[in-house]
Write an enzyme that holds these catalytic residues in place. Structure first.
Site, PDB file in Angstrom:
ATOM      1  N   GLN A 123       0.852  -1.193   0.000  1.00 12.39           N
ATOM      2  CA  GLN A 123       0.000   0.000   0.000  1.00 12.39           C
ATOM      3  C   GLN A 123       0.886   1.240   0.000  1.00 12.39           C
ATOM      4  O   GLN A 123       0.407   2.352  -0.162  1.00 12.39           O
ATOM      5  CB  GLN A 123      -0.903   0.019   1.239  1.00 12.39           C
ATOM      6  CG  GLN A 123      -1.853  -1.169   1.337  1.00 12.39           C
ATOM      7  CD  GLN A 123      -2.578  -1.188   2.670  1.00 12.39           C
ATOM      8  OE1 GLN A 123      -3.676  -0.654   2.806  1.00 12.39           O
ATOM      9  NE2 GLN A 123      -1.941  -1.791   3.659  1.00 12.39           N
ATOM     10  N   HIS A 137      -1.348   1.243  -4.413  1.00 18.08           N
ATOM     11  CA  HIS A 137      -1.753   2.647  -4.237  1.00 18.08           C
ATOM     12  C   HIS A 137      -0.859   3.586  -5.024  1.00 18.08           C
ATOM     13  O   HIS A 137      -0.809   4.792  -4.741  1.00 18.08           O
ATOM     14  CB  HIS A 137      -1.724   3.025  -2.744  1.00 18.08           C
ATOM     15  CG  HIS A 137      -2.837   2.378  -1.964  1.00 18.08           C
ATOM     16  ND1 HIS A 137      -2.891   2.384  -0.591  1.00 18.08           N
ATOM     17  CD2 HIS A 137      -3.925   1.700  -2.382  1.00 18.08           C
ATOM     18  CE1 HIS A 137      -3.976   1.738  -0.196  1.00 18.08           C
ATOM     19  NE2 HIS A 137      -4.623   1.300  -1.256  1.00 18.08           N
TER      20      HIS A 137
HETATM   21  N1  APR Z   1       6.733  -2.016  12.939  1.00 18.02           N
HETATM   22  C1  APR Z   1       5.571  -2.659  12.639  1.00 18.02           C
HETATM   23  N2  APR Z   1       4.370  -2.042  12.575  1.00 18.02           N
HETATM   24  C2  APR Z   1       4.350  -0.713  12.817  1.00 18.02           C
HETATM   25  C3  APR Z   1       5.515   0.031  13.134  1.00 18.02           C
HETATM   26  C4  APR Z   1       6.741  -0.682  13.191  1.00 18.02           C
HETATM   27  N3  APR Z   1       7.901  -0.075  13.489  1.00 18.02           N
HETATM   28  N4  APR Z   1       5.156   1.316  13.351  1.00 18.02           N
HETATM   29  C5  APR Z   1       3.816   1.381  13.144  1.00 18.02           C
HETATM   30  N5  APR Z   1       3.335   0.167  12.840  1.00 18.02           N
HETATM   31  C6  APR Z   1       1.951  -0.211  12.536  1.00 18.02           C
HETATM   32  C7  APR Z   1       0.905   0.562  13.307  1.00 18.02           C
HETATM   33  O1  APR Z   1       0.617  -0.116  14.533  1.00 18.02           O
HETATM   34  C8  APR Z   1      -0.288   0.546  12.360  1.00 18.02           C
HETATM   35  O2  APR Z   1      -1.120  -0.580  12.601  1.00 18.02           O
HETATM   36  O3  APR Z   1       1.724   0.114  11.168  1.00 18.02           O
HETATM   37  C9  APR Z   1       0.342   0.416  10.973  1.00 18.02           C
HETATM   38  C10 APR Z   1       0.241   1.691  10.157  1.00 18.02           C
HETATM   39  O4  APR Z   1      -1.121   1.911   9.895  1.00 18.02           O
HETATM   40  P1  APR Z   1      -1.534   3.171   8.975  1.00 18.02           P
HETATM   41  O5  APR Z   1      -0.825   4.387   9.453  1.00 18.02           O
HETATM   42  O6  APR Z   1      -3.039   3.167   8.921  1.00 18.02           O
HETATM   43  O7  APR Z   1      -0.930   2.831   7.542  1.00 18.02           O
HETATM   44  P2  APR Z   1      -1.532   1.836   6.460  1.00 18.02           P
HETATM   45  O8  APR Z   1      -2.200   0.674   7.111  1.00 18.02           O
HETATM   46  O9  APR Z   1      -0.436   1.560   5.494  1.00 18.02           O
HETATM   47  O10 APR Z   1      -2.647   2.747   5.718  1.00 18.02           O
HETATM   48  C11 APR Z   1      -3.292   2.155   4.618  1.00 18.02           C
HETATM   49  O11 APR Z   1      -4.409   4.245   4.169  1.00 18.02           O
HETATM   50  O12 APR Z   1      -4.295   6.505   4.086  1.00 18.02           O
HETATM   51  C12 APR Z   1      -4.286   5.379   3.310  1.00 18.02           C
HETATM   52  O13 APR Z   1      -3.342   5.128   1.202  1.00 18.02           O
HETATM   53  C13 APR Z   1      -3.014   5.256   2.539  1.00 18.02           C
HETATM   54  O14 APR Z   1      -1.797   3.257   1.998  1.00 18.02           O
HETATM   55  C14 APR Z   1      -2.406   3.963   3.060  1.00 18.02           C
HETATM   56  C15 APR Z   1      -3.611   3.229   3.602  1.00 18.02           C
END
Ligand code: APR
Length: 232
Positions: free
Chosen positions: A91, A109
């Site tokens: 993503q 994405h």
């Molecule tokens: N190691 C593992 N996991 C982690 C770490 C880490 N160091 N730091 C954060 N996380 C986890 C968080 O706990 C969270 O569950 O990564 C996740 C990030 O979640 P989001 O910020 O929601 O990102 P993502 O899931 O990629 O979002 C999906 O949403 O806004 C849209 O297009 C955008 O691609 C993105 C999509």
């Protein structure tokens, strides 16, 4: 897991967090700093393209400075050393999987490295700084936008991704909150296909209960350990 098992992996912003790139929904994340409707929707772009270009120019510059971490490198090692097929769907719009050595990454994405003409659909490599009214190299319309999939738009490679999920023996979701569809439903597709499902995340995601196995911790630690186990 059989030696030639097919492994399908979905990654999210959490895998790039330790490379210094912000996530979206963690404390102080990108969606705490910007309104999604302003910077990540076609309507927001139509209304204020300068703001959208500034948002992505800042992320493109930050991504250019970032380096792949041990999690990106471990997935590349898995692709190189596992006898079966290893498909990485991300993503993320950064290029850290490729910088870490991964191949054929499916950026559902889009990517910060891509530019797209909102008029004719032509794609090209984005300059580090994109400006509004930049003429399209193909049709000259002043309609250049980041080649990133915004809310309300259709993600890339969906047919190919669902075909991979239908044939998966193992499905892993790494560093994603499970808040955004269709990616959040990939675990259900994989489960229906009889795959073993595992979540590797800092904390339980919104879809944690739908995984057969969960491993919590930082990706730079949990992913290399998981890959070492898989490669036995
Ligand atoms: N190691 C593992 N996991 C982690 C770490 C880490 N160091 N730091 C954060 N996380 C986890 C968080 O706990 C969270 O569950 O990564 C996740 C990030 O979640 P989001 O910020 O929601 O990102 P993502 O899931 O990629 O979002 C999906 O949403 O806004 C849209 O297009 C955008 O691609 C993105 C999509």
């Amino acid at each position: 897991m059989g030696k030639s098992a097919k492994i399908v992996i979905l990654t999210g912003a959490g895998i790039s967090a330790e490379s210094g790139l912000g996530t979206f929904r963690d404390e102080g994340g990108l969606w705490a700093q910007h309104r999604i409707e302003d910077v990540a929707t076609p309507e927001g772009f139509a209304c204020n393209p300068d703001l959208v270009h500034r948002f992505y120019n800042a992320r493109r510059a930050q991504a250019a400075e970032a380096r792949p971490n041990a999690a990106h490198q471990a997935l590349a090692r898995l692709q190189a050393e596992h006898a079966g097929e290893v498909v990485i769907v991300t993503q993320n719009v950064d290029g850290l999987h490729e910088a870490g050595g991964a191949q054929h990454v499916l950026h559902m994405h889009g990517t910060l490295a891509g530019a797209l003409c909102a008029a004719c659909g032509h794609g090209w490599t984005a300059p580090l700084e994109m400006q509004t009214d930049q003429p399209c190299p193909a049709c000259a319309a002043p309609a250049a936008r980041p080649d990133v999939v915004w809310f309300g738009e259709i993600p890339y490679f969906m047919e190919e991704i669902f075909a991979h999920l239908a044939a998966a023996d193992v499905f892993a979701a790494i560093g994603t909150s499970g808040e955004v569809y269709p990616a959040a439903a990939f675990v259900d597709e994989a489960h229906l296909a009889g795959a073993h499902t595992v979540e590797l995340n800092l904390e339980p995601s919104a879809t944690a209960s739908r995984f057969a196995e969960r491993r919590f911790g930082r990706a730079s630690e949990t992913v290399p350990a998981w890959v070492t186990e898989l490669l036995g």
